[in-house]
Scaffold this motif. Structure first.
Motif, PDB file in Angstrom:
ATOM      1  N   GLY A  32       0.812  -1.209   0.000  1.00  0.00           N
ATOM      2  CA  GLY A  32       0.000   0.000   0.000  1.00  0.00           C
ATOM      3  C   GLY A  32       0.844   1.256   0.000  1.00  0.00           C
ATOM      4  N   LEU A  33       1.902   1.263   0.804  1.00  0.00           N
ATOM      5  CA  LEU A  33       2.798   2.412   0.851  1.00  0.00           C
ATOM      6  C   LEU A  33       3.495   2.612  -0.489  1.00  0.00           C
ATOM      7  N   ALA A  34       3.971   1.516  -1.093  1.00  0.00           N
ATOM      8  CA  ALA A  34       4.636   1.614  -2.394  1.00  0.00           C
ATOM      9  C   ALA A  34       3.673   2.136  -3.459  1.00  0.00           C
ATOM     10  N   PHE A  35       2.432   1.680  -3.411  1.00  0.00           N
ATOM     11  CA  PHE A  35       1.423   2.112  -4.385  1.00  0.00           C
ATOM     12  C   PHE A  35       1.134   3.607  -4.224  1.00  0.00           C
ATOM     13  N   TYR A  36       1.010   4.056  -2.987  1.00  0.00           N
ATOM     14  CA  TYR A  36       0.787   5.479  -2.700  1.00  0.00           C
ATOM     15  C   TYR A  36       1.941   6.326  -3.225  1.00  0.00           C
ATOM     16  N   GLU A  37       3.173   5.903  -2.959  1.00  0.00           N
ATOM     17  CA  GLU A  37       4.333   6.668  -3.401  1.00  0.00           C
ATOM     18  C   GLU A  37       4.455   6.636  -4.922  1.00  0.00           C
ATOM     19  N   GLU A  38       4.104   5.507  -5.535  1.00  0.00           N
ATOM     20  CA  GLU A  38       4.148   5.426  -7.000  1.00  0.00           C
ATOM     21  C   GLU A  38       3.204   6.438  -7.632  1.00  0.00           C
ATOM     22  N   ILE A  39       2.003   6.583  -7.075  1.00  0.00           N
ATOM     23  CA  ILE A  39       1.037   7.550  -7.602  1.00  0.00           C
ATOM     24  C   ILE A  39       1.612   8.961  -7.534  1.00  0.00           C
ATOM     25  N   ILE A  40       2.216   9.297  -6.400  1.00  0.00           N
ATOM     26  CA  ILE A  40       2.824  10.627  -6.254  1.00  0.00           C
ATOM     27  C   ILE A  40       3.927  10.831  -7.275  1.00  0.00           C
ATOM     28  N   PHE A  41       4.766   9.832  -7.460  1.00  0.00           N
ATOM     29  CA  PHE A  41       5.870   9.949  -8.418  1.00  0.00           C
ATOM     30  C   PHE A  41       5.353  10.103  -9.851  1.00  0.00           C
ATOM     31  N   ARG A  42       4.293   9.384 -10.185  1.00  0.00           N
ATOM     32  CA  ARG A  42       3.721   9.497 -11.538  1.00  0.00           C
ATOM     33  C   ARG A  42       3.165  10.897 -11.778  1.00  0.00           C
ATOM     34  N   VAL A  43       2.510  11.468 -10.766  1.00  0.00           N
ATOM     35  CA  VAL A  43       1.985  12.838 -10.895  1.00  0.00           C
ATOM     36  C   VAL A  43       3.136  13.826 -11.061  1.00  0.00           C
ATOM     37  N   LEU A  44       4.189  13.664 -10.267  1.00  0.00           N
ATOM     38  CA  LEU A  44       5.349  14.546 -10.384  1.00  0.00           C
ATOM     39  C   LEU A  44       6.001  14.426 -11.751  1.00  0.00           C
ATOM     40  N   LEU A  52       4.562  13.711 -14.537  1.00  0.00           N
ATOM     41  CA  LEU A  52       3.738  14.370 -15.546  1.00  0.00           C
ATOM     42  C   LEU A  52       3.983  15.873 -15.562  1.00  0.00           C
ATOM     43  N   GLY A  53       4.075  16.473 -14.390  1.00  0.00           N
ATOM     44  CA  GLY A  53       4.271  17.918 -14.311  1.00  0.00           C
ATOM     45  C   GLY A  53       5.713  18.349 -14.483  1.00  0.00           C
ATOM     46  N   LEU A  54       6.635  17.510 -13.985  1.00  0.00           N
ATOM     47  CA  LEU A  54       8.072  17.824 -14.040  1.00  0.00           C
ATOM     48  C   LEU A  54       8.824  16.604 -14.578  1.00  0.00           C
ATOM     49  N   PRO A  55       8.867  16.444 -15.899  1.00  0.00           N
ATOM     50  CA  PRO A  55       9.471  15.237 -16.489  1.00  0.00           C
ATOM     51  C   PRO A  55      10.931  15.012 -16.105  1.00  0.00           C
ATOM     52  N   ASP A  56      11.669  16.091 -15.804  1.00  0.00           N
ATOM     53  CA  ASP A  56      13.099  15.967 -15.514  1.00  0.00           C
ATOM     54  C   ASP A  56      13.406  15.943 -14.013  1.00  0.00           C
ATOM     55  N   ILE A  57      12.396  15.787 -13.183  1.00  0.00           N
ATOM     56  CA  ILE A  57      12.622  15.810 -11.748  1.00  0.00           C
ATOM     57  C   ILE A  57      13.485  14.621 -11.318  1.00  0.00           C
ATOM     58  N   THR A  58      14.413  14.855 -10.428  1.00  0.00           N
ATOM     59  CA  THR A  58      15.319  13.803  -9.974  1.00  0.00           C
ATOM     60  C   THR A  58      14.682  12.994  -8.837  1.00  0.00           C
ATOM     61  N   LYS A  59      15.286  11.854  -8.577  1.00  0.00           N
ATOM     62  CA  LYS A  59      14.752  10.985  -7.527  1.00  0.00           C
ATOM     63  C   LYS A  59      14.792  11.681  -6.163  1.00  0.00           C
ATOM     64  N   GLY A  60      15.854  12.406  -5.889  1.00  0.00           N
ATOM     65  CA  GLY A  60      15.978  13.079  -4.614  1.00  0.00           C
ATOM     66  C   GLY A  60      14.847  14.063  -4.368  1.00  0.00           C
ATOM     67  N   TYR A  61      14.499  14.825  -5.392  1.00  0.00           N
ATOM     68  CA  TYR A  61      13.414  15.787  -5.225  1.00  0.00           C
ATOM     69  C   TYR A  61      12.054  15.091  -5.169  1.00  0.00           C
ATOM     70  N   CYS A  62      11.946  13.915  -5.778  1.00  0.00           N
ATOM     71  CA  CYS A  62      10.720  13.118  -5.623  1.00  0.00           C
ATOM     72  C   CYS A  62      10.532  12.716  -4.169  1.00  0.00           C
ATOM     73  N   PHE A  63      11.618  12.294  -3.542  1.00  0.00           N
ATOM     74  CA  PHE A  63      11.545  11.908  -2.131  1.00  0.00           C
ATOM     75  C   PHE A  63      11.229  13.125  -1.257  1.00  0.00           C
ATOM     76  N   MET A  64      11.839  14.273  -1.593  1.00  0.00           N
ATOM     77  CA  MET A  64      11.545  15.469  -0.813  1.00  0.00           C
ATOM     78  C   MET A  64      10.089  15.890  -0.980  1.00  0.00           C
ATOM     79  N   ALA A  65       9.521  15.666  -2.163  1.00  0.00           N
ATOM     80  CA  ALA A  65       8.106  15.981  -2.379  1.00  0.00           C
ATOM     81  C   ALA A  65       7.224  15.153  -1.452  1.00  0.00           C
ATOM     82  N   LEU A  66       7.586  13.898  -1.226  1.00  0.00           N
ATOM     83  CA  LEU A  66       6.845  13.061  -0.279  1.00  0.00           C
ATOM     84  C   LEU A  66       6.933  13.638   1.128  1.00  0.00           C
ATOM     85  N   GLN A  67       8.105  14.149   1.481  1.00  0.00           N
ATOM     86  CA  GLN A  67       8.283  14.734   2.810  1.00  0.00           C
ATOM     87  C   GLN A  67       7.463  16.015   2.956  1.00  0.00           C
ATOM     88  N   MET A  68       7.437  16.830   1.910  1.00  0.00           N
ATOM     89  CA  MET A  68       6.621  18.047   1.951  1.00  0.00           C
ATOM     90  C   MET A  68       5.143  17.694   2.031  1.00  0.00           C
TER      91      MET A  68
END
Length: 312
Positions: free
Chosen positions: A48-60, A62-78
């Motif tokens: 469930g946690l992996a599925f939730y994080e995957e959805i967030i990463f897919r949305v990111l 779409l909006g920011l195609p060049d976003i790095t993994k580190g900023y994806c993780f920070m987006a989860l923290q925000m």
């Protein structure tokens, strides 16, 4: 605002199981489900946690195609900061529903604002804060349903509870509270359709909570085996080598960032006893600072982090 500043100041990288799950979700967002079929198939409580994080990463993505993994993780923290605020709002509303007093709500809000450990825990992406948020929303919706008999509120309560269970199975403690209160209400007064509503509530919770696992199993061709041992691992009570978050022994690291290749066993160097586990859960102030101090960081830490975790 302070929580967002602390998250940015800490720039904390995930570690351990949280890092493996986040890497699996990141890989799944790009169509690679190997991690889901390896590590997560043996730890279905993390689906469930992996599925939730995957959805967030897919949305990111779409909006920011060049976003790095580190900023994806920070987006989860925000996002944790936002969800913590929502959970605080739900608790304040629940307080108002229970005590019928605006003064009690104001006092509750003040105490929540002063509870610093919760803010510090926003740097973790292990599902704790999202599960807290949806558990609080479920409790408030249940309280609203119990008072006003609005079945829409019961539906929302069930959906929120199912999401909380999917994110963090130890949210079953909150579910137990709701079920006990519901049963007591049935026993103490005549409640038309109360039993039918309880059964429907339970079905919705079960379906929503296991839906991410079913979807992940289908896409990754995994074969998750939920059972009593899996539940003990999810709660952190199983110290066997396949335990969750608190265990010692071997685990399979499937993330390319961790192992370089899929299926390599890696020695888990940290052994924790149940005594440590109880201390950690009963002292959030120590734990919230400790996990930020021992973690690696994306970049140099900021002034706020240094004051709280190193100087303060």
């Amino acid at each position: 605002a302070v929580g967002s500043l602390f998250v940015y100041s800490a720039s904390r990288m995930p570690a351990g199981d949280a890092e493996i799950i986040a890497n699996a979700a990141y890989m799944a967002a790009f169509g690679n489900f190997d991690a889901l079929s390896d590590y997560l198939s043996h730890h279905p409580f993390s689906m469930g946690l992996a599925f939730y994080e995957e959805i967030i990463f897919r949305v990111l993505k779409l909006g920011l195609p060049d976003i790095t993994k580190g900023y994806c993780f920070m987006a989860l923290q925000m996002l944790n900061v936002v969800l913590l605020s929502v959970s605080y709002y739900a608790v304040v509303m629940l307080c108002g529903a229970l005590f019928k007093s605006e003064d009690m709500q104001k006092h509750c809000a003040l105490l929540l604002m002063l509870f610093v450990p919760a803010m510090l825990l926003c740097t973790g992406i292990n599902g704790r804060i999202p599960a807290l948020c949806f558990s609080a929303l479920s409790l408030y919706c249940f309280a609203y349903f119990a008072e006003n008999k609005k079945f829409a509120a019961a539906v929302f309560s069930a959906v929120f509870m199912g999401i909380a269970l999917a994110l963090k199975p130890d949210s079953v403690l909150v579910l137990a509270v709701i079920l006990i209160l519901w049963i007591l209400k049935l026993l103490t007064k005549a409640w038309k359709y109360g039993l039918a509503a309880l059964l429907a509530f339970s079905v919705v919770v079960a379906v929503v909570s296991f839906l991410p696992t079913a979807i992940s199993d289908y896409r990754s061709e995994a074969n998750s085996q939920w059972g009593n041992s899996s539940f003990r691992q999810a709660m952190g009570f199983d110290e066997r080598e396949t335990g969750a978050l608190i265990y010692s022994g071997m685990y399979t690291a499937v993330s390319e960032e961790i192992s370089g290749t899929a299926g390599i066993e890696k020695e888990h160097s940290e052994s924790r006893s149940l005594e440590d586990f109880y201390y950690q859960w009963n002292d959030p102030e120590f734990h919230s600072i400790h996990i930020n101090k021992i973690s690696n960081h994306y970049r140099d830490t900021g002034v706020l982090y240094n004051y709280v975790c190193r100087e303060g």
